[in-house]
Design an enzyme around this catalytic site. Structure first.
Site, PDB file in Angstrom:
ATOM      1  N   ASP A 187      11.880 113.150  30.930  1.00  0.00           N
ATOM      2  CA  ASP A 187      13.100 113.487  31.655  1.00  0.00           C
ATOM      3  C   ASP A 187      13.308 112.423  32.716  1.00  0.00           C
ATOM      4  OD1 ASP A 187      15.312 115.359  32.477  1.00  0.00           O
ATOM      5  OD2 ASP A 187      14.129 115.377  34.324  1.00  0.00           O
ATOM      6  N   GLU A 196      16.342 111.756  26.507  1.00  0.00           N
ATOM      7  CA  GLU A 196      17.745 112.148  26.445  1.00  0.00           C
ATOM      8  C   GLU A 196      18.625 110.920  26.265  1.00  0.00           C
ATOM      9  OE1 GLU A 196      19.206 115.874  28.845  1.00  0.00           O
ATOM     10  OE2 GLU A 196      17.865 114.719  30.112  1.00  0.00           O
ATOM     11  N   ASP A 255      12.133 119.538  36.709  1.00  0.00           N
ATOM     12  CA  ASP A 255      12.016 118.320  35.916  1.00  0.00           C
ATOM     13  C   ASP A 255      10.979 118.463  34.815  1.00  0.00           C
ATOM     14  OD1 ASP A 255      13.937 117.136  37.544  1.00  0.00           O
ATOM     15  OD2 ASP A 255      12.445 116.431  38.972  1.00  0.00           O
TER      16      ASP A 255
END
Length: 407
Positions: A196, A280, A361
């Site tokens: 992340d 991502e 997170d």
């Protein structure tokens, strides 16, 4: 797989003049080719082929008085400049047709002698070589001193000499790597990780590891502002202004090099320790339009993901990108219930369904790993069958030590 390795060059004063002459000649040929094709377009005639341009703009031009100085540099440099024009027009037309991936590109424009970045390319038929003493011998330039920060994995096929905005010279070698050798350097592992990316922490891993953001630009802002103020006070066109401009460029180059070194070390570490990596697919362009633009650019997420991408392809790893609209911060990684959106100031939250307390997170990193299908890899299941193809990326050290990055 083709990669680039960049090394710092230290030409003497005579070699710098010869390189400046080669940069100028390549620029003139490039502009002449663009002008010839633009004239043909305005006259509604077919574009001249690269062979015709080579004869007219190089071979015949050398025999004329206005362009006789083209014979003072290597002909390969001029030929490669014409190939750059050909590639630029090919990309432009492919962009118009919609067959080229990525953002649309415009038609080639004229190069200026005031451009702060210059480059020339030598292919194998230019008869350049690396001497026994470790110097780069270039035609009509001579043996140039090179700072070899590491060994080339194979014989290079071409070399591009670059002068950046800070006045530094680099040699960028194109090398064909051996897949078997790369596989031996990076043995298989059954580990997988989810990442992340953020601003407070550059990266938070699904195993709970948090990597702080170095914030190279923020740390250098004070010196950059001081150098920029001195530049703004100088008179345009003066020598003092050029000195001040180079000082600003060197300050920015130090920030860029430090950021690239950090990205290289972290990406190599993650690739070497994990068989599968999930990230991502962030829209860095969109985030750069917000009030967090400076911090987003300072983090350099796109550069880091690109490094992960080509290193995963090189070493037989798997990189999986999940959609940017995946609600990784809203889903409980324990029970899978979506708990709704949360403000950015909420760093910890408790799941209303199962009562699990989550670090925002770390929970998002676990959900990234789960969404990519890598969560079961530790139990022996395969880690996604197909690797993601990588783009060519610069893998050179730019003068930095590479012991921590060597695989």
């Amino acid at each position: 797989m083709q990669l680039r390795y960049a090394f710092r060059l230290y030409p003497n004063s005579g070699q710098q003049r010869a390189l400046a002459k080669a940069f100028g000649c390549a620029r003139v040929v490039f502009n002449d080719a663009v002008r010839a094709r633009e004239d043909a377009r305005k006259a509604q005639q077919p574009f001249p082929k690269i062979g015709e341009l080579s004869t007219r703009l190089i071979t015949q031009a050398k025999q004329t008085t206005p362009r006789s100085w083209l014979g003072e540099v290597s002909a390969v440099v001029l030929q490669q400049s014409l190939r750059d024009v050909e590639t630029a027009y090919r990309n432009f037309f492919a962009s118009l047709k919609g067959t080229r991936k990525g953002p649309k590109v415009g038609a080639p424009r004229f190069k200026s002698r005031k451009d702060t970045r210059q480059s020339i390319r030598f292919t194998a038929n230019a008869r350049w070589n690396i001497t026994d003493s470790g110097r780069l011998n270039l035609p009509k330039i001579g043996p140039v001193q090179v700072k070899w920060s590491r060994t080339l994995p194979a014989a290079p096929t071409s070399v591009t000499v670059i002068k950046d905005a800070a006045g530094r010279f680099f040699a960028s070698f194109v090398v064909d790597t051996d897949p078997a050798t790369d596989a031996a350097r990076m043995p298989d592992t059954d580990q997988a990780i989810g990442i992340d990316l953020g601003l407070t922490h550059f990266a938070v891993l699904s195993d709970g590891t948090k990597i702080d953001s170095p914030r190279f630009l923020r740390r250098a802002e004070k010196k950059l502002k001081k150098s920029q103020r001195k530049l703004s006070r100088t008179q345009k066109g003066s020598r003092n202004r050029e000195k001040a401009r180079r000082k600003v460029a060197r300050a920015h180059a130090r920030v860029t090099d430090a950021r690239h070194e950090f990205h290289h070390q972290l990406s190599t570490q993650l690739i070497s320790e994990n068989q599968g990596i999930a990230v991502e697919d962030l829209s860095a362009v969109g985030l750069a339009r917000t009030k967090l633009a400076k911090s987003v650019h300072d983090a350099g997420w796109s550069s880091f993901i690109n490094m992960l991408q080509y290193k995963a392809e090189r070493y037989g790893r798997t990189l999986v990108k999940i959609g940017r609209f995946e609600p990784t911060s809203q889903i409980c990684s324990t029970c899978g219930v979506q708990d709704g959106p949360k403000p950015l100031d909420v760093r910890e939250w408790t799941c209303a369904a199962c009562g699990a307390v989550h670090d925002r997170d770390v929970n998002a990193a676990i959900n990234v790993k789960t969404a990519a299908g890598l969560a079961v890899s530790a139990c022996g299941a395969p880690i996604r069958p197909e690797p993601v193809l990588a783009q060519r990326e610069e893998t050179g050290s730019h003068g930095f030590p590479t012991q921590a990055r060597a695989a």
